[in-house]
Design a protein around this motif. Structure first.
Motif, PDB file in Angstrom:
ATOM      1  N   GLY A   1     -38.799 -25.023   4.121  1.00  0.00           N
ATOM      2  CA  GLY A   1     -39.870 -25.906   4.454  1.00  0.00           C
ATOM      3  C   GLY A   1     -40.984 -25.204   5.893  1.00  0.00           C
TER       4      GLY A   1
ATOM      5  N   GLY B   1     -53.599 -36.773   7.269  1.00  0.00           N
ATOM      6  CA  GLY B   1     -54.781 -37.328   7.931  1.00  0.00           C
ATOM      7  C   GLY B   1     -55.377 -36.033   8.746  1.00  0.00           C
TER       8      GLY B   1
ATOM      9  N   CYS C   1     -37.568 -24.263  -3.300  1.00  0.00           N
ATOM     10  CA  CYS C   1     -36.033 -24.256  -3.304  1.00  0.00           C
ATOM     11  C   CYS C   1     -35.646 -25.236  -4.305  1.00  0.00           C
ATOM     12  CB  CYS C   1     -35.392 -24.348  -1.948  1.00  0.00           C
ATOM     13  SG  CYS C   1     -33.748 -24.968  -2.171  1.00  0.00           S
TER      14      CYS C   1
ATOM     15  N   GLU D   1     -39.740 -34.596   9.434  1.00  0.00           N
ATOM     16  CA  GLU D   1     -39.570 -36.053   8.929  1.00  0.00           C
ATOM     17  C   GLU D   1     -38.276 -35.704   7.847  1.00  0.00           C
ATOM     18  OE1 GLU D   1     -43.324 -36.999   7.155  1.00  0.00           O
ATOM     19  OE2 GLU D   1     -42.159 -38.557   5.973  1.00  0.00           O
TER      20      GLU D   1
ATOM     21  N   GLY E   1     -46.388 -37.880  12.777  1.00  0.00           N
ATOM     22  CA  GLY E   1     -45.209 -37.151  12.634  1.00  0.00           C
ATOM     23  C   GLY E   1     -45.174 -35.664  13.058  1.00  0.00           C
ATOM     24  N   ILE E   2     -46.555 -35.102  13.504  1.00  0.00           N
ATOM     25  CA  ILE E   2     -46.470 -33.795  13.782  1.00  0.00           C
ATOM     26  C   ILE E   2     -45.806 -33.334  15.080  1.00  0.00           C
ATOM     27  CG2 ILE E   2     -48.240 -31.966  14.518  1.00  0.00           C
ATOM     28  CD1 ILE E   2     -50.146 -32.889  12.344  1.00  0.00           C
TER      29      ILE E   2
ATOM     30  N   ASP F   1     -41.175 -21.559   1.813  1.00  0.00           N
ATOM     31  CA  ASP F   1     -42.083 -22.665   1.614  1.00  0.00           C
ATOM     32  C   ASP F   1     -42.817 -22.790   0.164  1.00  0.00           C
ATOM     33  OD1 ASP F   1     -43.461 -24.930   3.587  1.00  0.00           O
ATOM     34  OD2 ASP F   1     -44.630 -24.451   2.023  1.00  0.00           O
ATOM     35  N   GLY F   2     -42.802 -23.965  -0.475  1.00  0.00           N
ATOM     36  CA  GLY F   2     -43.422 -23.965  -1.716  1.00  0.00           C
ATOM     37  C   GLY F   2     -44.765 -24.517  -1.926  1.00  0.00           C
ATOM     38  N   SER F   3     -45.325 -24.952  -0.729  1.00  0.00           N
ATOM     39  CA  SER F   3     -46.644 -25.508  -0.938  1.00  0.00           C
ATOM     40  C   SER F   3     -47.878 -24.588  -1.134  1.00  0.00           C
ATOM     41  CB  SER F   3     -46.919 -26.352   0.380  1.00  0.00           C
ATOM     42  OG  SER F   3     -48.283 -26.104   0.943  1.00  0.00           O
TER      43      SER F   3
ATOM     44  N   ARG G   1     -55.522 -29.651   8.042  1.00  0.00           N
ATOM     45  CA  ARG G   1     -54.272 -29.446   8.084  1.00  0.00           C
ATOM     46  C   ARG G   1     -53.512 -28.440   7.570  1.00  0.00           C
ATOM     47  NH1 ARG G   1     -48.888 -32.571   8.318  1.00  0.00           N
ATOM     48  NH2 ARG G   1     -47.532 -30.744   8.004  1.00  0.00           N
TER      49      ARG G   1
ATOM     50  N   GLY H   1     -42.178 -20.136  -2.261  1.00  0.00           N
ATOM     51  CA  GLY H   1     -41.078 -20.458  -3.084  1.00  0.00           C
ATOM     52  C   GLY H   1     -40.611 -21.669  -3.016  1.00  0.00           C
TER      53      GLY H   1
ATOM     54  N   LYS I   1     -50.164 -30.155   2.535  1.00  0.00           N
ATOM     55  CA  LYS I   1     -49.462 -31.443   2.562  1.00  0.00           C
ATOM     56  C   LYS I   1     -50.422 -32.346   3.086  1.00  0.00           C
ATOM     57  CE  LYS I   1     -47.077 -34.534   5.445  1.00  0.00           C
ATOM     58  NZ  LYS I   1     -45.986 -35.029   4.579  1.00  0.00           N
TER      59      LYS I   1
ATOM     60  N   PRO J   1     -44.959 -28.292  10.498  1.00  0.00           N
ATOM     61  CA  PRO J   1     -45.019 -27.958  11.601  1.00  0.00           C
ATOM     62  C   PRO J   1     -43.368 -27.714  12.286  1.00  0.00           C
ATOM     63  CG  PRO J   1     -46.272 -29.839  11.280  1.00  0.00           C
ATOM     64  CD  PRO J   1     -45.954 -29.277  10.083  1.00  0.00           C
ATOM     65  N   ALA J   2     -42.640 -28.490  11.580  1.00  0.00           N
ATOM     66  CA  ALA J   2     -41.076 -28.142  12.248  1.00  0.00           C
ATOM     67  C   ALA J   2     -40.797 -27.054  12.075  1.00  0.00           C
ATOM     68  CB  ALA J   2     -40.231 -29.328  11.555  1.00  0.00           C
TER      69      ALA J   2
ATOM     70  N   LEU K   1     -54.792 -35.358  11.819  1.00  0.00           N
ATOM     71  CA  LEU K   1     -55.080 -35.619  13.254  1.00  0.00           C
ATOM     72  C   LEU K   1     -54.165 -35.412  14.239  1.00  0.00           C
ATOM     73  CD1 LEU K   1     -56.672 -39.289  12.562  1.00  0.00           C
ATOM     74  CD2 LEU K   1     -57.919 -37.265  13.027  1.00  0.00           C
TER      75      LEU K   1
ATOM     76  N   LEU L   1     -47.435 -43.742  11.552  1.00  0.00           N
ATOM     77  CA  LEU L   1     -47.148 -42.668  10.688  1.00  0.00           C
ATOM     78  C   LEU L   1     -47.594 -41.191  11.138  1.00  0.00           C
ATOM     79  CD1 LEU L   1     -47.923 -44.073   7.258  1.00  0.00           C
ATOM     80  CD2 LEU L   1     -45.901 -43.957   8.410  1.00  0.00           C
TER      81      LEU L   1
HETATM   82  C1  LIG Z   1     -50.756 -39.093   4.040  1.00  0.00           C
HETATM   83  C2  LIG Z   1     -50.327 -38.773   5.194  1.00  0.00           C
HETATM   84  C3  LIG Z   1     -51.277 -38.723   6.462  1.00  0.00           C
HETATM   85  C4  LIG Z   1     -50.289 -38.162   7.578  1.00  0.00           C
HETATM   86  N1  LIG Z   1     -51.291 -38.060   8.679  1.00  0.00           N
HETATM   87  C5  LIG Z   1     -50.903 -37.701   9.830  1.00  0.00           C
HETATM   88  C6  LIG Z   1     -51.672 -37.534  10.969  1.00  0.00           C
HETATM   89  O1  LIG Z   1     -53.057 -37.445  10.970  1.00  0.00           O
HETATM   90  N2  LIG Z   1     -51.030 -36.860  12.019  1.00  0.00           N
HETATM   91  C7  LIG Z   1     -49.960 -36.894  12.311  1.00  0.00           C
HETATM   92  O2  LIG Z   1     -49.251 -36.290  13.420  1.00  0.00           O
HETATM   93  N3  LIG Z   1     -48.928 -37.148  11.338  1.00  0.00           N
HETATM   94  C8  LIG Z   1     -49.373 -37.517  10.014  1.00  0.00           C
HETATM   95  N4  LIG Z   1     -48.505 -37.691   9.095  1.00  0.00           N
HETATM   96  C9  LIG Z   1     -47.112 -37.454   9.100  1.00  0.00           C
HETATM   97  C10 LIG Z   1     -47.061 -35.973   9.215  1.00  0.00           C
HETATM   98  O3  LIG Z   1     -47.884 -35.428   7.912  1.00  0.00           O
HETATM   99  C11 LIG Z   1     -45.359 -35.533   8.902  1.00  0.00           C
HETATM  100  O4  LIG Z   1     -44.790 -36.164   9.409  1.00  0.00           O
HETATM  101  C12 LIG Z   1     -45.289 -34.013   9.257  1.00  0.00           C
HETATM  102  O5  LIG Z   1     -46.090 -33.186   8.502  1.00  0.00           O
HETATM  103  C13 LIG Z   1     -43.857 -33.954   9.343  1.00  0.00           C
HETATM  104  O6  LIG Z   1     -43.605 -32.210   9.359  1.00  0.00           O
HETATM  105  P1  LIG Z   1     -42.616 -31.600   8.947  1.00  0.00           P
HETATM  106  O7  LIG Z   1     -42.647 -30.070   9.385  1.00  0.00           O
HETATM  107  O8  LIG Z   1     -41.201 -32.374   9.216  1.00  0.00           O
HETATM  108  O9  LIG Z   1     -42.594 -31.604   7.259  1.00  0.00           O
HETATM  109  P2  LIG Z   1     -43.728 -31.320   6.326  1.00  0.00           P
HETATM  110  O10 LIG Z   1     -45.213 -31.185   7.102  1.00  0.00           O
HETATM  111  O11 LIG Z   1     -43.666 -32.215   5.150  1.00  0.00           O
HETATM  112  O12 LIG Z   1     -43.552 -29.933   5.745  1.00  0.00           O
HETATM  113  C14 LIG Z   1     -42.480 -29.559   4.913  1.00  0.00           C
HETATM  114  C15 LIG Z   1     -42.759 -28.257   4.143  1.00  0.00           C
HETATM  115  O13 LIG Z   1     -41.852 -28.080   3.282  1.00  0.00           O
HETATM  116  C16 LIG Z   1     -42.114 -27.952   2.014  1.00  0.00           C
HETATM  117  N5  LIG Z   1     -41.301 -28.005   0.988  1.00  0.00           N
HETATM  118  C17 LIG Z   1     -40.700 -29.117   0.768  1.00  0.00           C
HETATM  119  N6  LIG Z   1     -39.802 -29.092  -0.304  1.00  0.00           N
HETATM  120  C18 LIG Z   1     -39.645 -27.783  -0.455  1.00  0.00           C
HETATM  121  C19 LIG Z   1     -38.582 -27.079  -1.259  1.00  0.00           C
HETATM  122  N7  LIG Z   1     -37.812 -27.778  -2.224  1.00  0.00           N
HETATM  123  N8  LIG Z   1     -38.777 -25.694  -1.389  1.00  0.00           N
HETATM  124  C20 LIG Z   1     -39.623 -24.994  -0.440  1.00  0.00           C
HETATM  125  N9  LIG Z   1     -40.454 -25.896   0.381  1.00  0.00           N
HETATM  126  C21 LIG Z   1     -40.392 -27.205   0.310  1.00  0.00           C
HETATM  127  C22 LIG Z   1     -43.277 -28.672   1.780  1.00  0.00           C
HETATM  128  O14 LIG Z   1     -44.498 -27.937   1.068  1.00  0.00           O
HETATM  129  C23 LIG Z   1     -43.859 -28.417   3.352  1.00  0.00           C
HETATM  130  O15 LIG Z   1     -44.906 -27.309   3.617  1.00  0.00           O
HETATM  131  C24 LIG Z   1     -49.060 -38.119   7.760  1.00  0.00           C
HETATM  132  C25 LIG Z   1     -48.319 -38.143   6.527  1.00  0.00           C
HETATM  133  C26 LIG Z   1     -48.845 -38.588   5.416  1.00  0.00           C
HETATM  134  C27 LIG Z   1     -48.145 -38.545   4.124  1.00  0.00           C
END
Ligand SMILES: Cc1cc2nc3c(=O)[nH]c(=O)nc-3n(C[C@H](O)[C@H](O)[C@H](O)COP(=O)(O)OP(=O)(O)OC[C@H]3O[C@@H](n4cnc5c(N)ncnc54)[C@H](O)[C@@H]3O)c2cc1C
Length: 350
Positions: free
Chosen positions: A10, A41, A116, A269, A281-282, A32-34, A94, A114, A38, A13-14, A43, A279
């Protein structure tokens, strides 16, 4: 099979933050598979801005979108009450934001596109199996594994399936913005008849994004139902050009968080770190990555214990936010607060 000190699944941001700041002597694989980005919003709340400020990072202009807005129009669809509140968000694209964070990864990080789909424990580490962008199945070995793969984390589901948290489906649609009909705006929508969470709309580079978080059962028809109400309320939500959906977590107790164990660390997350009220989460994603890096660099022998200790402040902050939720989400309390006008702003020439 290639071997790494750390495999990160993944690059949100994390994962991207951890890859950027981790010890440079470590060989790291970031998968990362995206492809489309994602659903989000986009913001950046003040906490996320602060998390970036702590690294003296400055946001490139290409990541920003038009317009930047300073107030959120809050609507209770049931009572038809409306209030405006000042908000100091930065409105970003985003996908470009995530790509920018990943682009900052140093030389010791190998980046792979890719998905996983399998993880097995092997000796003192893990074998991660993923399909790369050419469709090939690849195995990679990592001494440590970081699950930064978001709400529906395969790492968490495979090794820590007992996470007690609320799960919603977030659905977003994009509409071409007709500025002659409506001025760009942010909104936050409450509608107790369709969801106990919230919905939102955001103007972004010529589009209006409308989205909401719904309980999984019949979520799509409930989303359409709420959209119909908003169209009657004057929202220009006809002819969507894109629909996207994903899972979103909403922690409600200390059991909603999982930091990992046995050589696996969960951040962002995937660990359950997201605000149950907004919600947002960034910031939690970036801050938990920093906390994990500090724990791994510490001289403490038990890195898992140290990471759990370091993230205590995040867990407590999120639980406090959960305790505040009734003020926003209980229809009766919300009605009183909105009626009082508490902390709202006056808008001239609506
Ligand atoms: C609709 C919506 C709107 C939101 N709006 C906001 C906002 O405006 N501001 C804010 O701060 N937060 C917002 N959030 C919350 C925020 O998007 C998440 O909490 C934040 O992105 C989490 O970051 P992360 O790095 O933990 O995970 P993510 O950003 O979810 O990143 C996970 C990454 O892992 C990759 N991945 C997942 N499974 C696999 C796999 N099996 N193999 C390879 N890659 C994989 C995904 O492609 C993704 O790129 C929103 C959430 C949603 C659902």
């Amino acid at each position: 099979m290639n071997s790494y000190d750390i495999i990160i699944i993944g690059a949100g941001p994390a994962g991207a933050t951890f890859a950027r700041i981790a010890e440079k002597s470590q060989k790291i694989l970031l998968i990362d598979g995206s492809s489309d980005g994602k659903p989000c919003g986009g913001l950046l709340a003040p906490d996320a801005q602060k998390a970036l400020a702590c690294f003296d990072l400055t946001l490139p202009r290409e990541v920003l979108v038009d317009p930047q807005i300073f107030s959120v129009r809050t609507i209770d669809l049931k009572t038809k009450q409306q209030r405006w509140y000042q908000r100091l968000y930065i409105n970003v694209d985003r996908k470009k934001f995530d790509n920018w964070l990943v682009s900052l990864s140093p030389f010791n990080v190998t980046k792979e596109k890719g998905i996983c789909f399998k993880i097995q424990k092997e000796n003192d580490g893990y074998i991660v199996t993923y399909k790369n962008s050419s469709g090939e199945t690849i195995n990679a070995y990592g001494k440590n594994l970081i699950g930064a793969d978001g709400a529906n984390s395969i790492v968490r589901r495979s090794f820590f399936p007992k996470l007690h948290t609320r799960q919603y489906v977030a659905i977003q649609q994009w509409f071409e913005e007709e500025r002659e009909i409506a001025k760009p705006f942010y909104s936050c929508i409450f509608d107790a008849d369709t969801t106990d969470c919230c919905s939102w709309s955001i103007s972004k580079d010529g589009y209006i994004i409308f989205g909401g978080a719904f309980a999984p059962k019949n979520c799509r028809s409930i989303f359409e139902n709420q959209k119909e109400k908003l169209i009657k309320f004057g929202f220009p939500l006809n002819n969507p050009v894109k629909t996207e959906a994903c899972m979103v977590l909403r922690p409600n107790s200390l059991k909603s968080f999982c930091c990992g164990g046995d050589g696996i660390f969960l951040i962002g997350e995937a660990a359950g770190f997201i605000s149950p009220s907004s919600l947002e989460g960034i910031s939690y994603a970036i801050n938990s990555a920093v906390m994990l890096n500090n724990a791994l660099l510490s001289d403490k022998k038990d890195k898992h214990k140290e990471y759990k200790r370091a993230t205590k402040s995040l867990r407590l902050k999120l639980i406090v936010k959960n305790l505040k939720c009734p003020l926003m989400y209980d229809p009766y309390l919300r009605k009183i607060i909105m009626k009082s006008g508490f902390s709202s702003i006056e808008i001239y020439q609506k």
